[in-house]
Design an enzyme around this catalytic site. Sequence first.
Site, PDB file in Angstrom:
ATOM      1  N   ARG A   1      -6.607  -1.395  -6.042  1.00 21.70           N
ATOM      2  CA  ARG A   1      -5.857  -2.632  -5.855  1.00 21.70           C
ATOM      3  C   ARG A   1      -6.010  -3.486  -7.104  1.00 21.70           C
ATOM      4  NH1 ARG A   1      -4.161   0.030  -2.483  1.00 21.70           N
ATOM      5  NH2 ARG A   1      -3.810  -0.397  -0.252  1.00 21.70           N
TER       6      ARG A   1
ATOM      7  N   GLU B   1       4.225  -6.603  -8.464  1.00 18.73           N
ATOM      8  CA  GLU B   1       4.965  -5.336  -8.478  1.00 18.73           C
ATOM      9  C   GLU B   1       6.358  -5.542  -7.905  1.00 18.73           C
ATOM     10  OE1 GLU B   1       2.600  -2.429  -6.432  1.00 18.73           O
ATOM     11  OE2 GLU B   1       0.985  -2.498  -7.906  1.00 18.73           O
TER      12      GLU B   1
ATOM     13  N   HIS C   1       2.506   2.206  -9.555  1.00 12.37           N
ATOM     14  CA  HIS C   1       1.914   2.369  -8.222  1.00 12.37           C
ATOM     15  C   HIS C   1       2.349   3.686  -7.576  1.00 12.37           C
ATOM     16  CE1 HIS C   1       0.026  -0.197  -4.795  1.00 12.37           C
ATOM     17  NE2 HIS C   1      -0.364   1.058  -4.736  1.00 12.37           N
TER      18      HIS C   1
END
Length: 313
Positions: free
Chosen positions: A232, A261, A280
Site C-alpha cells: 500500500r 491512482e 498497481h
Amino acid sequence: MRIVVLDDFQEVAATFADWNALDADVEFISRPIVDDDDLVKVLHGAEVVVAMRERTAFTDGRLERLPDLRLLVTTGRVNASIDVEAARSQGIVVCGTESTTSATPELTWGLILSVLRSIPAEDAAVRGGGWQSTVGGDLDGHRLGVVGLGRLGTKVARVGAAFGMEVVAWSQNLDAERADGLGVRAVSKDELFSTADVVSIHYKLSERSRGLVGAAELEAMKPGSILVNTSRAGLVDTDALITVLEAGGIRGAGLDVHDEEPLPVDHRLRSTPRTVLTPHLGYVTEDTYRIFFTQAVEDIAAWISGEPIRVIG
C-alpha cells in the site's frame, strides 16, 4: 436489475465470467471515478455494484447518496475503502471474493530484478541502438529484508532464499519462533533497513502503520540497496523516498502502489531517477481476475436468491 462493474480499466471484466447468467442489465465502467458527484451519476439506479479492490472508495457520505444500492461486491476478502458498518446501517449487503496469494509476490520479484539489473533502462537502450549501459547488482549472498511476514511476505521470503539470499524480517508483532521455522531471522526495524540489500514491503495499511517507512528508515538504507513496495502506498512517505532517490541515497525503487491512482501525469515520481513504476498490477493476472469476477457473479446470484454468500462484516 441494473448492475454496474466499476474500474474495469483493461475492459476485460466481461470476458472472465458469465454475466449473462444473471439476466440483468450489466454495465462495465472502464474509466476512473472522478469525484462524489461522478460516482452518484454513474451508479444512478444501480441496485448492485461490483468494486475492483480499493480503486473507488465507498464512504458513509457516498453511500448515503446511493439510495438504490442494495448489494456491494468487492473483489478480494477485505476492502479498506468500503465503510462496511455504514453500508450495513443503510441496509446494503457487502460481499467479497477469494483471491490468489501468488500474483503479488511474483510481481514483487519482477520489480526487484527490474530495479537491480536496470532491465527497463537496458531494454530502452537496446531499442535505441545502445548496448550495456549499466552494471547490475546481485542477489546471491546478499540480504533480503521483508517488512511483514504474512501470506505474501512469506512467499517473497521463500523466493529470496531460493536465490541464495539471507532473509531477515520485521513487523510490529512478528513471532521470532515462527520466522525461524520459515528459515527467516527476525530482526529489529532499524537493523532491517540499515543492513538489507533489498527491502520488500508486505504490510497491512492502518492508521498505526501509515508512514511506516519514512525519512529515517530511507536514509538508513545502504547506498546500493533497493526498496520495493507492492503493498500500500500509504506505508511509505513518497516525498521522502523521492528525496532519497534524487540524492542518490539508494540504488533504486520499484513501486506498484501510489498515493493517487491513476498516477497524475505531472506527478514527481514519473521523472524520479532509478525507479521502476507499475500501475498497481499486483493482483492483475488472468487467474486472479477469473476468481474475482466468477465469484462476483456467484455472490450476486446468491443474493438474488435470498441467500447471500461471502458476506463481509
